[in-house]
Design a protein around this motif. Sequence first.
Motif, mmCIF file in Angstrom:
data_model
loop_
_atom_site.group_PDB
_atom_site.id
_atom_site.type_symbol
_atom_site.label_atom_id
_atom_site.label_comp_id
_atom_site.label_asym_id
_atom_site.label_seq_id
_atom_site.Cartn_x
_atom_site.Cartn_y
_atom_site.Cartn_z
ATOM 1 N N LYS A 104 39.367 36.470 43.667
ATOM 2 C CA LYS A 104 40.450 37.207 43.001
ATOM 3 C C LYS A 104 40.569 36.803 41.536
ATOM 4 C CE LYS A 104 43.305 38.073 47.055
ATOM 5 N NZ LYS A 104 44.572 37.784 47.755
ATOM 6 N N LEU A 105 40.530 35.502 41.282
ATOM 7 C CA LEU A 105 40.638 35.023 39.906
ATOM 8 C C LEU A 105 39.439 35.469 39.067
ATOM 9 C CD1 LEU A 105 41.989 31.424 40.590
ATOM 10 C CD2 LEU A 105 43.232 33.313 39.489
ATOM 11 N N GLU A 106 38.268 35.474 39.673
ATOM 12 C CA GLU A 106 37.067 35.922 38.965
ATOM 13 C C GLU A 106 37.201 37.390 38.563
ATOM 14 O OE1 GLU A 106 32.241 36.472 39.594
ATOM 15 O OE2 GLU A 106 33.509 36.038 41.323
ATOM 16 N N ARG A 107 37.627 38.226 39.497
ATOM 17 C CA ARG A 107 37.793 39.662 39.200
ATOM 18 C C ARG A 107 38.820 39.884 38.091
ATOM 19 N NH1 ARG A 107 37.267 40.505 44.820
ATOM 20 N NH2 ARG A 107 39.518 40.440 45.036
ATOM 21 N N LEU A 108 39.934 39.167 38.156
ATOM 22 C CA LEU A 108 40.964 39.309 37.128
ATOM 23 C C LEU A 108 40.435 38.933 35.745
ATOM 24 C CD1 LEU A 108 44.112 37.887 38.951
ATOM 25 C CD2 LEU A 108 43.716 40.253 38.256
ATOM 26 N N LYS A 109 39.713 37.831 35.675
ATOM 27 C CA LYS A 109 39.174 37.380 34.382
ATOM 28 C C LYS A 109 38.097 38.337 33.884
ATOM 29 C CE LYS A 109 39.211 34.482 30.991
ATOM 30 N NZ LYS A 109 40.366 34.383 30.118
ATOM 31 N N GLN A 110 37.279 38.867 34.782
ATOM 32 C CA GLN A 110 36.256 39.839 34.386
ATOM 33 C C GLN A 110 36.908 41.089 33.791
ATOM 34 O OE1 GLN A 110 33.923 40.473 37.935
ATOM 35 N NE2 GLN A 110 32.392 38.974 37.305
ATOM 36 N N LYS A 111 37.957 41.573 34.432
ATOM 37 C CA LYS A 111 38.665 42.747 33.914
ATOM 38 C C LYS A 111 39.224 42.466 32.534
ATOM 39 C CE LYS A 111 39.933 44.921 38.270
ATOM 40 N NZ LYS A 111 41.036 45.320 39.160
ATOM 41 N N GLU A 112 39.803 41.271 32.373
ATOM 42 C CA GLU A 112 40.358 40.874 31.083
ATOM 43 C C GLU A 112 39.268 40.831 30.008
ATOM 44 O OE1 GLU A 112 41.856 36.697 29.246
ATOM 45 O OE2 GLU A 112 42.816 37.292 31.132
ATOM 46 N N LEU A 113 38.123 40.279 30.336
ATOM 47 C CA LEU A 113 37.022 40.179 29.375
ATOM 48 C C LEU A 113 36.411 41.535 29.061
ATOM 49 C CD1 LEU A 113 35.194 36.989 30.709
ATOM 50 C CD2 LEU A 113 36.584 37.182 28.640
ATOM 51 N N ASN A 114 36.417 42.450 30.012
ATOM 52 C CA ASN A 114 35.811 43.771 29.811
ATOM 53 C C ASN A 114 36.692 44.694 28.981
ATOM 54 O OD1 ASN A 114 33.512 43.065 31.204
ATOM 55 N ND2 ASN A 114 34.234 43.900 33.135
ATOM 56 N N ASN A 115 37.976 44.386 28.878
ATOM 57 C CA ASN A 115 38.894 45.241 28.100
ATOM 58 C C ASN A 115 38.996 44.816 26.681
ATOM 59 O OD1 ASN A 115 39.477 46.914 30.229
ATOM 60 N ND2 ASN A 115 41.141 45.619 30.944
#
Length: 115
Positions: A104-115
């Motif tokens: 879950k934390l990985e997905r959240l950080k990936q979304k943050e980095l992709n935006n």
Amino acid sequence: MKKIIITVILFTAFSIHAQKKNNYIEKRAKTISEHIITEMNLTKDQATFLEDILYEKYSSNASKIRGKNLSKEEKKEIYRAAFIATRKKLSEQFSKKEVTQISKLERLKQKELNN
């Protein structure tokens, strides 16, 4: 002699180009793992293990996808297989609950980095 020089120059250029890709992947794995480490208060050994696993995952995905002109469905299959393999590797050192939290934390950080 010219062939040797040209070969050395091409090899050097290729090596530099390959290192840039690895540096990007390494930086991404480090950024995401640091976020997870901070949120979960992981030990140094767990942190190193996590960063290695994420680097391996991102590197593997990139080598399977980059430059292959794959469809979204084919990419989705690669990402899904990597997700399953990563969960399995993480379960060697983390509980099921911890693995879920890491994902879950990985997905959240990936979304943050992709935006």
